[in-house]
Structures are given as C-alpha cells and as structure tokens.
Scaffold this active site. Structure first.
Site, PDB file in Angstrom:
ATOM      1  N   HIS A 206      40.744  36.908  33.661  1.00  0.00           N
ATOM      2  CA  HIS A 206      39.402  37.835  34.567  1.00  0.00           C
ATOM      3  C   HIS A 206      38.203  37.614  34.871  1.00  0.00           C
ATOM      4  CE1 HIS A 206      39.195  41.426  31.834  1.00  0.00           C
ATOM      5  NE2 HIS A 206      38.766  41.381  32.442  1.00  0.00           N
ATOM      6  N   ASP A 236      47.010  37.223  32.362  1.00  0.00           N
ATOM      7  CA  ASP A 236      45.424  37.296  32.012  1.00  0.00           C
ATOM      8  C   ASP A 236      44.481  36.329  30.246  1.00  0.00           C
ATOM      9  OD1 ASP A 236      42.735  38.244  31.971  1.00  0.00           O
ATOM     10  OD2 ASP A 236      43.270  40.482  32.188  1.00  0.00           O
ATOM     11  N   GLY A 317      32.790  44.870  29.149  1.00  0.00           N
ATOM     12  CA  GLY A 317      32.002  44.265  28.398  1.00  0.00           C
ATOM     13  C   GLY A 317      33.110  43.477  27.388  1.00  0.00           C
ATOM     14  N   SER A 319      36.233  42.730  27.293  1.00  0.00           N
ATOM     15  CA  SER A 319      37.310  42.416  27.597  1.00  0.00           C
ATOM     16  C   SER A 319      37.618  40.407  27.523  1.00  0.00           C
ATOM     17  CB  SER A 319      36.786  41.263  29.433  1.00  0.00           C
ATOM     18  OG  SER A 319      37.334  42.583  30.536  1.00  0.00           O
ATOM     19  N   SER A 334      42.718  42.684  28.354  1.00  0.00           N
ATOM     20  CA  SER A 334      42.781  42.644  29.318  1.00  0.00           C
ATOM     21  C   SER A 334      41.662  44.244  30.432  1.00  0.00           C
ATOM     22  CB  SER A 334      44.113  42.847  29.955  1.00  0.00           C
ATOM     23  OG  SER A 334      44.594  42.580  31.778  1.00  0.00           O
TER      24      SER A 334
END
Length: 454
Positions: A206, A236, A317, A319, A334
C-alpha cells in the site's frame, strides 16, 4: 647470595606484572574496539523450537483433527486437537495438547463465510487458536447498521464466532516520516532481498503502486529506487529496486534506532504467543506477541487476507517496516489501529508468501553457532535512522561504541573477560611486589637502627 637471589626474583616479578598489564590492556582495547561476536548483547527468546514442533504436528495430523498451535507461557508448544486420541499423539511427541470443540477446517470455513458476506470497511477477523474461536472486530468507523448485519452473519455461522468493537480505526500506516518517501506517501524500508542479479527493498504494497519513485531525503536529491512489483489489496507487499541495483554493505542488518542494528539470518513463520519485534521510522523499535494468524482486514482501500495479528503498536510512517524475532525475518508492517501511547493491534504481511510471489530471496547473514539474540525494545523514538531495515542506499551499521555498548562489551566474558583477568592479576602481583619490597626495607632499617643505638 641470598639477598641477590631475592632481588632477582622481585625484579622478574615486577617485569612480569608490567608485561601482564600491557598485554591485558591490549586485549581489552581490541575487544572494545571490535564488533561483538553476536548482534547486540540483549535478551534472547527461544520460541523457534516450540513453534517448529507445533507446526510439524499440525501438518502431520491434519486440519480435521487439529485447530492450530501456539507457544505457551512456559515456552512449550501447545497444539489444539479435537479428540483424546490425537491428544495422546501430541503428548507423546513432547508437546502439550488442548482438546477443543472446533477443528481448523471449521474455523476456516467460518472465515470463508465472513469473506463472502457484503464487505464492511473498518472490520477485521482472525483465528484465535487459544480460545478456539473466530474473532471479528469492528472499529469506530463501522456504523450500527453495518455491525448489526455482520453480527447476523456471525450468528448464522455458529457460536464460535466472537464479535468485538474496538477503538480507533483500522488503517494502513502510510504517511509520517522517513526513511523512504515518494509522491505516493511515506513508509519504512522492510528487508533487503535479491533475485540473484539485482537487489531490492521488500516493503508494504500500500506504500505505492508500481512505478513509484522513492527517495531517502525530503528534498528528493537522493533517489533510492523505484517500485517494480507489488500486490495490494488482497496482499500487502511490494518490491523497490535499488537505483544502482545494489543494497550495499550491511544489507542483512535491520536498524533498531540509536545507530544499532540486528543481523537477519533467515526467514520463517511466526507462532501464536511468540515474542516479536517491529522497527519503524516513526515509533522506532517495539515488541509484543503474535495474537492470531490468517487475519483478514477490511481497510478503506480494500481487503487484505492472510495477515499476522499482533499486539505490537505502530503509527503512521511505520508501514513496510520489518517484523522479526531471534534474527529471523517474519513480515512487513501492513496496518492496524491505536498508537504507541495507548497501544493497539498491528497486522503484518507474512514474508515467505511475499518472497515466493515476487521470486526473490532474503539477503541474510551467515548463521554462526548459537541463535542471534533478539533486541530489547526501547521506549520508541522514531525519526531518521530508527527505520525499518537497512537505511535506503546507506545501510544501518552495528558498529560504533556508545556508553551502553561499551558497558555491555566490558561485561561480556567472551570479549574482554580474559583481558580483564590478566589486568587484575598483574595489578595484584605488582602491588604485592611493591609491598614486599617496602616491608623488607622497613625491616632492614629497624635492624640498622638497633645495631647503631643498641
């Protein structure tokens, strides 16, 4: 003649003591200046053997007679089984057995039914092996009507589907801070991987679609690479190819903040109950436990399945940042709900599935003897350099000596113990020779004084 021999012995003893001090000092200096033999000297968790035992039993016994496995509070593997005969087989294999009502096949059938129902953003569900239930959660964005309709679906499945409302919102952890930035948003680097010819960063899908260009600075002067493959929603994960094709020295190191890092030696799958660590560019290093597997999350952008559910906190941030345990790479961040002040739930894309789909392998360090240690989680502290894996284009070092690492090395017997023993012994010997010399001088003076005035 006797006095001459004594002087010779004292002189040799003093020289040996001075030599010992020089030798011991050299040994200590070299140990402190060099890198410790293992990654940071920190607490160690031993969940891997238990996880492997439980997974092996579940695989052999099948989904109709088992309902998952986890690591117990005592570190032993626990396997959920549906009958006493299977329980006996589990116990003979050295694991603890818990007899439950519903098999893994039933639990997965329930999740399929939930997946086929109308999609409700802000909901998530996962298999809770320990309670033998499917847990469905709805965040604060889910309306009363949507929650009521989903509750009706769960009631139709059976009493082993538990409904829970939770605070906050299930969101992907995009936006926030360095170390990798693009027009699509901000994320954390995950793990370094290779296809055999070029090197890549494996991060969250993502974070940005194929074609996204990533930079290591706000000004866009240092290009890291470009997203060349990925999957989101559904999965993801994504692959960022380094601009120069190489990850650089130290590609197997995951940064944990403060200039420190942990070497990654392989890739694996987690077990429920296992202690894990997550590193991200916003909230730094955090730890927690795996709470469920095969989780499904209905993000606003779409549904992602097959995730790892944990009670580790994360913030925007973080991720794409890495999750690992005992030097083994497990997944990339995720999304989730909550933050690192109040806590929350965080989901991770499993790494083996992503690597297989992308056709890459992990850039890992050679494993040496004992398993590498897991780091002690700090209180956070994000910002630059606290990020996920090796810093993009400039990998995170584990070298450098600050106060804490100096202390750990000075107390590590494998590094400086012999040198410290030599220094201590030599100091005692030198003090002893000086004391003996002083005592002999005082005795000689007393004899001289007595002879003169007696």
């Amino acid at each position: 003649m006797r006095h001459a021999r004594r002087r010779m012995v004292r002189r040799v003893a003093r020289l040996a003591a001075v030599g010992g001090l020089l030798l011991g000092g050299t040994m200590v200096t070299r140990a402190v200046a060099s890198e410790p033999p293992d990654a940071p000297a920190v607490p160690y968790t031993s969940a891997r053997a238990a996880s492997g035992t439980g997974a092996g039993l579940v695989s052999r016994l099948g989904a109709d007679r088992t309902a998952g496995h986890w690591v117990g509070s005592d570190g032993r593997p626990v396997v959920a089984v549906t009958d006493e005969g299977t329980a006996a087989r589990v116990r003979r294999a050295g694991a603890e057995a818990k007899v439950v009502r519903h098999s893994m096949a039933e639990l997965k059938s329930a999740t399929e039914a939930l997946r086929s129902a109308p999609r409700v953003p802000g909901t998530a569900w996962a298999l809770d092996y320990r309670s033998n239930e499917v847990v469905v959660r709805g965040d604060s964005t889910v309306s009363r009507d949507d929650w009521s309709r989903l509750t009706d679906v769960a009631s139709g499945i059976g009493g082993f589907v538990r409904m829970e409302r939770t605070e906050g919102a299930f969101t992907t952890r995009l936006n926030g801070a360095e170390p990798i930035l693009s027009t699509a948003g901000r994320c954390s680097a995950g793990f370094n991987v290779t296809d055999g010819s070029d090197d890549f960063i494996l991060t969250a899908g993502h974070c940005g679609p194929t074609g996204s260009v990533w930079f290591g600075d706000e000004g866009g002067d240092r290009q890291v690479g470009r997203t060349v493959a990925g999957s989101f929603p559904g999965d993801d994960f994504s692959l960022v190819e380094y601009a120069d094709g190489e990850a650089g020295e130290g590609a197997e190191v995951v940064a944990v903040g403060g200039g420190k890092g942990v070497r990654i030696t392989g890739v694996g799958e987690p077990a429920v109950g296992q202690r894990v660590f997550r590193s991200g560019s916003t909230s730094g290093l955090r730890d927690g436990r795996v709470t469920a597997l095969e989780a499904t999350v209905n993000y606003p952008e779409g549904t992602v399945t097959g995730l790892i559910e944990t009670d580790v906190c994360a913030e925007p941030g973080d991720s794409g940042g890495p999750m690992f345990s005992e030097g083994v790479a497990l997944g990339v961040t995720s999304g989730g709900n909550g933050d690192c002040d109040k806590g929350g739930t965080t989901f991770f894309q499993p790494l083996p599935e992503a690597m297989e789909a992308l056709g890459v392998r992990l850039l890992a360090a050679a494993r040496e003897g004992a398993a590498p240690s897991a780091p002690a989680a700090n209180g956070g502290g994000g910002g630059e350099g606290a990020g996920g894996a090796t810093a993009p284009g400039a990998t995170a070092p584990v070298t450098g000596v600050d106060g804490s690492t100096l202390l750990s090395r000075l107390t590590d017997r494998r590094n400086v113990g012999p040198g410290m023993l030599v220094v201590a012994g030599s100091t005692v010997a030198l003090v002893a020779t000086r004391w003996i010399r002083a005592e002999q001088d005082r005795e000689a003076y007393r004899r001289h004084y007595s002879a003169t005035w007696g």
